[in-house]
Design an enzyme around this catalytic site. Structure first.
Site, PDB file in Angstrom:
ATOM      1  N   LYS A  27       7.928  -0.241  -0.034  1.00 60.81           N
ATOM      2  CA  LYS A  27       6.588   0.199  -0.456  1.00 60.81           C
ATOM      3  C   LYS A  27       6.016  -0.860  -1.407  1.00 60.81           C
ATOM      4  O   LYS A  27       5.992  -0.689  -2.636  1.00 60.81           O
ATOM      5  CB  LYS A  27       6.655   1.578  -1.118  1.00 60.81           C
ATOM      6  CG  LYS A  27       5.309   2.294  -1.163  1.00 60.81           C
ATOM      7  CD  LYS A  27       5.487   3.754  -1.533  1.00 60.81           C
ATOM      8  CE  LYS A  27       4.162   4.484  -1.656  1.00 60.81           C
ATOM      9  NZ  LYS A  27       3.475   4.632  -0.357  1.00 60.81           N
ATOM     10  N   GLU A  87       3.184   4.002  12.562  1.00 56.67           N
ATOM     11  CA  GLU A  87       2.721   5.005  11.598  1.00 56.67           C
ATOM     12  C   GLU A  87       1.237   4.814  11.388  1.00 56.67           C
ATOM     13  O   GLU A  87       0.612   3.958  12.021  1.00 56.67           O
ATOM     14  CB  GLU A  87       3.488   4.870  10.281  1.00 56.67           C
ATOM     15  CG  GLU A  87       3.382   3.495   9.645  1.00 56.67           C
ATOM     16  CD  GLU A  87       4.305   3.325   8.443  1.00 56.67           C
ATOM     17  OE1 GLU A  87       4.776   4.338   7.889  1.00 56.67           O
ATOM     18  OE2 GLU A  87       4.551   2.168   8.051  1.00 56.67           O
ATOM     19  N   LEU A 133       7.507   3.172   6.779  1.00 57.53           N
ATOM     20  CA  LEU A 133       7.942   3.648   5.474  1.00 57.53           C
ATOM     21  C   LEU A 133       8.642   4.990   5.627  1.00 57.53           C
ATOM     22  O   LEU A 133       8.200   5.850   6.397  1.00 57.53           O
ATOM     23  CB  LEU A 133       6.730   3.810   4.551  1.00 57.53           C
ATOM     24  CG  LEU A 133       7.050   4.263   3.122  1.00 57.53           C
ATOM     25  CD1 LEU A 133       7.754   3.156   2.352  1.00 57.53           C
ATOM     26  CD2 LEU A 133       5.776   4.685   2.400  1.00 57.53           C
ATOM     27  N   TYR A 192       5.329   0.028  -5.589  1.00 52.30           N
ATOM     28  CA  TYR A 192       4.593   1.119  -6.214  1.00 52.30           C
ATOM     29  C   TYR A 192       4.985   2.462  -5.621  1.00 52.30           C
ATOM     30  O   TYR A 192       5.661   2.547  -4.596  1.00 52.30           O
ATOM     31  CB  TYR A 192       3.086   0.912  -6.049  1.00 52.30           C
ATOM     32  CG  TYR A 192       2.564   1.227  -4.661  1.00 52.30           C
ATOM     33  CD1 TYR A 192       1.927   2.443  -4.400  1.00 52.30           C
ATOM     34  CD2 TYR A 192       2.719   0.328  -3.606  1.00 52.30           C
ATOM     35  CE1 TYR A 192       1.451   2.749  -3.127  1.00 52.30           C
ATOM     36  CE2 TYR A 192       2.255   0.630  -2.339  1.00 52.30           C
ATOM     37  CZ  TYR A 192       1.616   1.833  -2.103  1.00 52.30           C
ATOM     38  OH  TYR A 192       1.164   2.140  -0.850  1.00 52.30           O
TER      39      TYR A 192
END
Length: 278
Positions: A145, A177, A201, A32
């Site tokens: 993702k 993250e 990511l 996505y």
């Protein structure tokens, strides 16, 4: 108006349409993207589409439309929504087929929603936000993702339960993250952020903030750092499509310096906002 799109048809986003045998629903078998809309224009759309293609390729998923066609679908959806400031969420799954772990021989599904943008309070930008740290329990391919976000959801909820905005994830003693953000720290006028590996990511906002930092002659080091290093920094912030550049006030109830957003954080956020204001 909240707009939806599924496999060739625009619909009301509140309409129930996902079949029981949808693989995104059953397996999280898909990828996505989220794109921010400012003044009816999608921001950094091409970069998001490129990452969508890369994520799909990484899980051996063939997109049902070309990137140009997806762009046309998004632009038409924005027009139909009549929203000035919105978020476009779009995802591709491996399709609709009887439940079986093996890849089915069916076409992939493409769905999209366009809804009013979620807002971060201006006070959060002026005062910074509280964060906590928690163990990074996600899978080994966080550079994709994907729809598999349960560990992220649990981390975000843990932060909320502790009256914090974000959970910063720790793996083998180092910051990876946030549950839905990338993490930056400034120390001695140098900007640090975790280097790109499969553990994080490649954030679109992250990438553009790094470009801005270089243009503004801010020294940048993509280097792993610990929670202690983060807390001992002069300033720190999060980045993502939805929060842009968001100052961190504290980590685990320990205030960073005096708690106020620092000059480099402010400069980068102002410069980032100019990118879509032009």
């Amino acid at each position: 108006m909240n707009i939806g799109f599924i496999n060739g048809e625009y619909i009301n986003a509140d309409e129930a349409v996902i079949p029981i045998d949808e693989r995104g629903h059953q397996f999280g078998d898909g990828v996505y993207e989220v794109v921010k809309i400012y003044n009816s224009l999608p921001f950094l759309l091409d970069e998001h589409l490129t990452r969508l293609k890369e994520s799909a390729s990484a899980i051996q998923l063939k997109l049902p439309y070309s990137l140009d066609d997806i762009k046309k679908i998004i632009l038409e959806g924005i027009k139909r929504s009549e929203l000035l400031n919105a978020e476009v969420y779009f995802q591709v799954t491996r399709g609709i087929a009887p439940r079986n772990h093996l890849f089915p021989n069916v076409s992939a599904s493409f769905t999209m929603t366009i809804k009013p943008a979620r807002k971060v309070s201006e006070q959060s930008y002026y005062k910074g936000i509280k964060t906590i740290t928690t163990k990074d329990e996600r899978w080994a391919n966080c550079h994709i993702k994907s729809l598999n976000l349960l560990p992220n959801v649990l981390a975000k909820q843990k932060a909320n339960n502790e009256e914090s905005y974000e959970a910063i994830l720790i793996k083998d003693g180092y910051v990876t993250e946030g549950s839905s953000t990338n993490v930056f720290v400034v120390k001695n006028n140098t900007l640090y952020t975790t280097p790109l590996t499969n553990n994080i990511l490649s954030g679109i906002t992250r990438k553009n903030v790094l470009k801005l930092a270089q243009k503004l002659d801010v020294e940048v080091l993509e280097k792993s750092f610990t929670t202690e290093f983060l807390i001992s920094g002069d300033e720190a912030f999060l980045t993502s499509t939805t929060v842009e550049v968001l100052p961190i006030r504290s980590v685990n109830n320990k205030v960073i310096l005096n708690g106020d957003p620092g000059p480099i954080t402010k400069l980068l956020h102002e410069s980032f906002r100019q990118l879509y204001a032009e």
